[in-house]
Design a protein around this motif. Structure first.
Motif, mmCIF file in Angstrom:
data_model
loop_
_atom_site.group_PDB
_atom_site.id
_atom_site.type_symbol
_atom_site.label_atom_id
_atom_site.label_comp_id
_atom_site.label_asym_id
_atom_site.label_seq_id
_atom_site.Cartn_x
_atom_site.Cartn_y
_atom_site.Cartn_z
ATOM 1 N N LYS A 1 -31.597 36.102 7.241
ATOM 2 C CA LYS A 1 -31.803 34.829 6.554
ATOM 3 C C LYS A 1 -31.349 33.658 7.403
ATOM 4 N N ALA A 2 -31.975 32.536 7.155
ATOM 5 C CA ALA A 2 -31.568 31.262 7.762
ATOM 6 C C ALA A 2 -31.743 30.196 6.693
ATOM 7 N N GLU A 3 -30.911 29.181 6.756
ATOM 8 C CA GLU A 3 -31.006 28.108 5.777
ATOM 9 C C GLU A 3 -30.736 26.781 6.462
ATOM 10 N N GLY A 4 -31.461 25.788 6.049
ATOM 11 C CA GLY A 4 -31.278 24.448 6.581
ATOM 12 C C GLY A 4 -31.094 23.451 5.453
ATOM 13 N N ARG A 5 -30.439 22.362 5.760
ATOM 14 C CA ARG A 5 -30.252 21.255 4.807
ATOM 15 C C ARG A 5 -30.892 20.017 5.394
ATOM 16 N N LEU A 6 -31.763 19.394 4.596
ATOM 17 C CA LEU A 6 -32.431 18.185 5.041
ATOM 18 C C LEU A 6 -31.438 17.041 5.135
ATOM 19 N N ASP A 7 -31.562 16.266 6.187
ATOM 20 C CA ASP A 7 -30.706 15.108 6.368
ATOM 21 C C ASP A 7 -31.102 14.047 5.346
ATOM 22 N N GLU A 8 -30.124 13.412 4.742
ATOM 23 C CA GLU A 8 -30.398 12.425 3.701
ATOM 24 C C GLU A 8 -31.010 11.148 4.246
ATOM 25 N N LEU A 9 -30.694 10.774 5.471
ATOM 26 C CA LEU A 9 -31.134 9.491 6.003
ATOM 27 C C LEU A 9 -32.200 9.601 7.085
ATOM 28 N N GLY A 10 -32.015 10.520 8.013
ATOM 29 C CA GLY A 10 -32.923 10.619 9.145
ATOM 30 C C GLY A 10 -33.935 11.731 9.005
ATOM 31 N N VAL A 11 -34.820 11.808 9.990
ATOM 32 C CA VAL A 11 -35.808 12.883 10.044
ATOM 33 C C VAL A 11 -35.145 14.034 10.800
ATOM 34 N N ALA A 12 -34.360 14.813 10.065
ATOM 35 C CA ALA A 12 -33.592 15.896 10.671
ATOM 36 C C ALA A 12 -33.306 16.978 9.641
ATOM 37 N N CYS A 13 -32.946 18.141 10.132
ATOM 38 C CA CYS A 13 -32.577 19.277 9.283
ATOM 39 C C CYS A 13 -31.412 19.980 9.964
ATOM 40 N N LYS A 14 -30.361 20.225 9.211
ATOM 41 C CA LYS A 14 -29.180 20.894 9.740
ATOM 42 C C LYS A 14 -29.257 22.380 9.408
ATOM 43 N N VAL A 15 -29.152 23.200 10.448
ATOM 44 C CA VAL A 15 -29.266 24.646 10.304
ATOM 45 C C VAL A 15 -27.931 25.272 10.675
ATOM 46 N N GLU A 16 -27.412 26.098 9.782
ATOM 47 C CA GLU A 16 -26.162 26.816 10.038
ATOM 48 C C GLU A 16 -26.480 28.059 10.863
ATOM 49 N N THR A 17 -25.774 28.215 11.972
ATOM 50 C CA THR A 17 -25.936 29.411 12.798
ATOM 51 C C THR A 17 -24.622 30.168 12.796
ATOM 52 N N GLY A 18 -24.622 31.334 13.376
ATOM 53 C CA GLY A 18 -23.394 32.104 13.494
ATOM 54 C C GLY A 18 -22.365 31.427 14.383
ATOM 55 N N ARG A 19 -22.797 30.445 15.146
ATOM 56 C CA ARG A 19 -21.913 29.742 16.078
ATOM 57 C C ARG A 19 -21.676 28.288 15.681
ATOM 58 N N GLY A 20 -22.136 27.891 14.522
ATOM 59 C CA GLY A 20 -21.920 26.518 14.077
ATOM 60 C C GLY A 20 -23.210 25.857 13.622
#
Length: 167
Positions: free
Chosen positions: A29-48
């Protein structure tokens, strides 16, 4: 790691998977969180956390990771690990090695500039630079087995069923 060590680690897993094939099927599995302000998505990896954004060719700053680059990086990582595991199992000593992955991408497709331009990579190339004394026959076998067992390579080569939906 020596071939005997790798075989000792993998032997009980192989035995379990042969006897109970259902235990070999895992859902990664992988999960990302959409950035509230910019055109970006934050993805949690095993390393951060990795923040992915637009590539500079689509208007990005270049300060965020590009998902196209991340795809090529995943292929480089998988191909490198697979080659190293196969070399270990075959007893091929690799003193030093590099994996080079390149992908050709026409950004007109993803920007909707041209319907004729594909969205996605047109071609991807994987090359290994290896410092080894292995002969050509062993190296050919090494590459053939790396291609066969590299998960990311095989997934790109023979795409799985994939769906896009709302959760």
């Amino acid at each position: 790691m020596q071939a005997e060590e790798l075989k000792a680690i993998q032997a009980p897993l192989k035995e379990r998977y042969r006897g109970s094939p259902e235990t070999a099927l895992l859902t990664l599995k992988a999960e990302g969180r959409l950035d509230e302000l910019g055109v970006a998505c934050k993805v949690e990896t095993g390393r951060g956390m990795i923040e992915a954004g637009l590539h500079p060719a689509t208007g990005g700053t270049g300060l965020q990771a590009c998902s196209g680059d991340m795809l090529l990086e995943a292929l480089a990582a998988c191909a490198g690990v697979t080659l190293k595991a196969v070399a270990t199992a075959l007893g091929i000593d690799i003193r030093e090695g590099r994996v080079q992955v390149e992908g050709d991408l026409d950004f007109r497709g993803t920007l909707g500039v041209s319907k004729e331009a594909p969205v996605g990579f047109r071609a991807i190339r994987v090359a290994f630079a290896l410092d080894t004394d292995a002969d050509e026959e062993k190296l050919a076998s090494l590459l053939k087995l790396t291609e066969r067992y590299c998960v990311v390579y095989q997934t790109l080569r023979t795409p799985p069923t994939i769906e896009l939906r709302r959760a």
